[in-house]
Scaffold this active site. Structure first.
Site, PDB file in Angstrom:
ATOM      1  N   ASP A 270       8.014   7.862  13.521  1.00 17.45           N
ATOM      2  CA  ASP A 270       7.891   7.618  14.982  1.00 17.45           C
ATOM      3  C   ASP A 270       6.588   6.714  15.581  1.00 17.45           C
ATOM      4  O   ASP A 270       5.512   7.268  14.998  1.00 17.45           O
ATOM      5  CB  ASP A 270       7.919   8.985  15.739  1.00 17.45           C
ATOM      6  CG  ASP A 270       7.975   8.877  17.071  1.00 17.45           C
ATOM      7  OD1 ASP A 270       8.156   7.844  17.794  1.00 17.45           O
ATOM      8  OD2 ASP A 270       8.160  10.079  17.985  1.00 17.45           O
ATOM      9  N   GLU A 307      11.439   3.622  17.263  1.00 12.78           N
ATOM     10  CA  GLU A 307      10.447   2.641  17.704  1.00 12.78           C
ATOM     11  C   GLU A 307      10.820   2.450  19.297  1.00 12.78           C
ATOM     12  O   GLU A 307      10.380   1.446  19.803  1.00 12.78           O
ATOM     13  CB  GLU A 307      10.070   1.513  16.984  1.00 12.78           C
ATOM     14  CG  GLU A 307      11.456   0.932  16.050  1.00 12.78           C
ATOM     15  CD  GLU A 307      12.667   1.293  16.683  1.00 12.78           C
ATOM     16  OE1 GLU A 307      13.346   1.931  15.980  1.00 12.78           O
ATOM     17  OE2 GLU A 307      12.954   0.768  17.743  1.00 12.78           O
ATOM     18  N   GLY A 309      13.218   0.883  20.526  1.00 10.31           N
ATOM     19  CA  GLY A 309      14.019  -0.409  20.521  1.00 10.31           C
ATOM     20  C   GLY A 309      13.050  -1.509  20.830  1.00 10.31           C
ATOM     21  O   GLY A 309      13.563  -2.815  21.084  1.00 10.31           O
ATOM     22  N   ASP A 330      13.448   7.713  25.186  1.00  6.48           N
ATOM     23  CA  ASP A 330      13.666   9.116  25.007  1.00  6.48           C
ATOM     24  C   ASP A 330      14.741   9.592  25.908  1.00  6.48           C
ATOM     25  O   ASP A 330      14.741   9.347  26.953  1.00  6.48           O
ATOM     26  CB  ASP A 330      12.462  10.364  25.149  1.00  6.48           C
ATOM     27  CG  ASP A 330      11.549  10.169  23.932  1.00  6.48           C
ATOM     28  OD1 ASP A 330      11.451   9.000  23.326  1.00  6.48           O
ATOM     29  OD2 ASP A 330      10.622  10.996  24.113  1.00  6.48           O
TER      30      ASP A 330
HETATM   31  C1  GLA Z   1       8.610  10.775  20.530  1.00  6.96           C
HETATM   32  C2  GLA Z   1      10.128  10.613  20.307  1.00  6.96           C
HETATM   33  C3  GLA Z   1      10.843  12.026  20.491  1.00  6.96           C
HETATM   34  C4  GLA Z   1      10.239  13.083  19.591  1.00  6.96           C
HETATM   35  C5  GLA Z   1       8.742  12.958  20.204  1.00  6.96           C
HETATM   36  C6  GLA Z   1       7.827  14.138  19.563  1.00  6.96           C
HETATM   37  O1  GLA Z   1       8.784  10.774  22.120  1.00  6.96           O
HETATM   38  O2  GLA Z   1      10.781   9.556  20.752  1.00  6.96           O
HETATM   39  O3  GLA Z   1      12.339  11.774  20.056  1.00  6.96           O
HETATM   40  O4  GLA Z   1      10.361  12.752  18.369  1.00  6.96           O
HETATM   41  O5  GLA Z   1       8.184  11.903  20.172  1.00  6.96           O
HETATM   42  O6  GLA Z   1       6.696  13.951  19.749  1.00  6.96           O
END
Ligand code: GLA
Length: 509
Positions: A270, A307, A309, A330
């Protein structure tokens, strides 16, 4: 200052990426001469690895408007707000209409209620800041060979959407048990993925250890494997994950080796705080570093790029060894978020295929904030889109309705179709849209969604199916019944936000 994305476990909100809108704020005059201008330090919480997650607010007040930057160990972003006398309201960078924190200036303290937690900020001392680690240049580009995994979109479960930071060894074992007893494993859901907040600290040699919630990761992997399942884990190319825990920055090879030694089968990687160090045009090289490290372990590990997108990931994801890549922010357990993420798949459709998939984020089915029709559309759309199917609910307590959606084998078969073609949107009105996915047997899956607020009669036109002959063996995949095209069309009444989902063969197919 860049705005970078994350979903903070305590804030529990999704952070949108990119610039955000200026706010229209209350215009009450600011009395009493108080000013919020300055650098403030507070601590929202202690992380599960014992570290204090320091929060720094660097604010400038001009009249009623307050602007600035806020930083935690895992996040840096711009912030705006409004001041009314000694009262402050800060808006969420990821949603300028939603309040992030409110509070008052009391003496020298800034007392804020921040996502339901009381946090006292004090003027920051010179020493109080979030350190930016030394820059490590990413490697030159060199293709990482395909690892042979994810020939169909990965299926499993992930802890983040519902559990967030409330995830531990015992819960993961229970989830693994239920993956088997509920029939999920046998339906194809094999990855049990631990998301953020498992991380402990690094030892003197730089090896990462889990925190107290995961006393023995290798033993947990052994347990999960003993159930015929696979274990996934999470990290970041940045120094900190989105939840402020240690990331793999500068420890990529060491972490890949540790994950392999534990028996990990899937890594979600991530971007998070890497955005504070690297630019978007360096994403490929940075992800390649971990892709190479995973390859060098010799263990088959699905590589999931997260990432949001950024950086046209679909054009280079496979070159870094990526098996799937996030194409969106998200997801939230809301119709608008779910359908919005689906719409973002239109441009990237040509890039999906066996071994490498667009990822519109994990499933929210069963989490309680959408209707049954909406969850059916969610599951059907993800399957039409050849998206990873990672359940994000508490599968230990699933209603029959949720089970019927997640375990619908005919819908799963659409997702897992070996041709691996992602659906395209072939027709659209203000009230409905039609998605079409070609299948390996020469037939198609077609979904028509009712976007309106009332039930509506929706029609599948045989001519839209692009089949070489007349439709045969047409089945409604939610009712599990055969249906017949009359005069070149089939119609059904579909509830608001529901989907008419058919699998259709052809005489020539
Ligand atoms: C980001 C990701 C999520 C999750 C959180 C965890 O927001 O996009 O899917 O993994 O981090 O902190």
């Amino acid at each position: 200052m860049k705005t970078i994305g994350k979903c903070h476990p305590v804030m529990g909100s999704v952070i949108a990426r990119g610039a955000f809108l200026a706010l229209l704020l209350a215009t009450t005059s600011c009395g009493w001469g108080q000013s919020f201008t300055g650098k403030w330090a507070g601590s929202q919480r202690t992380l599960d690895n014992g570290e204090l997650d320091l929060t720094i607010l660097q604010l400038t007040q001009s009249g009623n408007l307050v602007k600035g930057v806020f930083k935690t160990l895992g996040y840096q972003g711009s912030i705006t707000g409004s001041a009314t006398g000694n009262h402050l309201q800060l808006m969420a960078p990821w949603d300028p209409k939603s309040t992030l924190a409110t509070g008052e200036l009391v003496g020298k303290d800034l007392r804020l209620v921040w996502a339901h937690h009381s946090v006292v900020f004090k003027p920051a001392t010179a020493a109080e800041d979030i350190p930016t680690p030394a820059y490590i240049p990413p490697p030159p580009l060199k293709k990482v060979p395909y690892n042979g995994l994810a020939k169909t979109p990965p299926m499993g479960w992930n802890s983040w959407n519902l559990f967030a930071e409330k995830i531990d060894d015992a819960t993961v074992r229970q989830i693994a048990d239920v993956m088997v007893s509920s029939g999920m494993r046998d339906a194809g859901y094999v990855y049990v993925n631990i998301d953020d907040t498992w991380e402990g600290r690094r030892d003197a040699q730089g090896n990462i250890h889990p925190n107290h919630k995961f006393p023995d990761m290798k033993a947990l992997a052994d347990y999960v494997h003993s159930k015929g399942l696979k274990l996934g884990i999470y990290s970041s190319p940045g120094p900190r994950t989105c939840g402020s825990y240690p990331g793999s920055y500068g420890h990529e090879k060491q972490d890949a080796d540790t994950f392999a030694a534990w028996g990990i089968d899937y890594l979600k990687y991530d971007w998070c705080s890497a955005a504070g160090i690297y630019k978007n045009d360096q994403l490929q090289a940075v992800y390649q570093k971990m892709g190479r490290a995973l390859e060098e372990t010799g263990r088959p590990i699905v590589f999931s790029l997260c990432e949001y997108g950024l950086g046209h990931v679909e054009t280079w994801g496979p070159d870094v060894g990526g098996n799937l890549w996030r194409t969106t922010d998200d997801i939230r357990d809301q119709w608008a978020s779910m359908i919005g993420n689906a719409h973002l798949q239109i441009a990237t459709a040509p890039y999906a295929g066996p071994g490498h998939w667009n990822d519109p984020d994990m499933l929210e089915v069963g989490n309680g904030h959408m209707t049954t029709a909406e969850y059916q559309t969610h599951m059907a759309l993800w399957s039409l889109l050849s998206a990873p199917l990672l359940a994000g609910n508490d599968i230990r307590n699933m209603s029959q309705t949720t089970k019927d959606i997640l375990l619908n084998r005919e819908v799963i078969a659409i997702d897992q179709d070996p041709l691996g073609k992602q659906a395209t949107r072939v027709a659209q009105t203000a009230e409905s849209e039609t998605w079409l996915k070609p299948l390996a047997d020469g037939g198609v899956a077609v979904g028509v969604i009712n976007l309106g607020d009332a039930p509506k009669r929706l029609t599948v036109e045989a001519a839209d199916l692009k089949l070489p002959g007349a439709p045969v063996r047409a089945r409604n995949l939610w009712t599990h019944r055969g249906v017949h095209f009359t005069h070149g069309a089939y119609s059904e009444t579909v509830p608001s936000h529901g989907i008419l989902l058919l699998r259709v063969g052809s005489h020539a197919g």
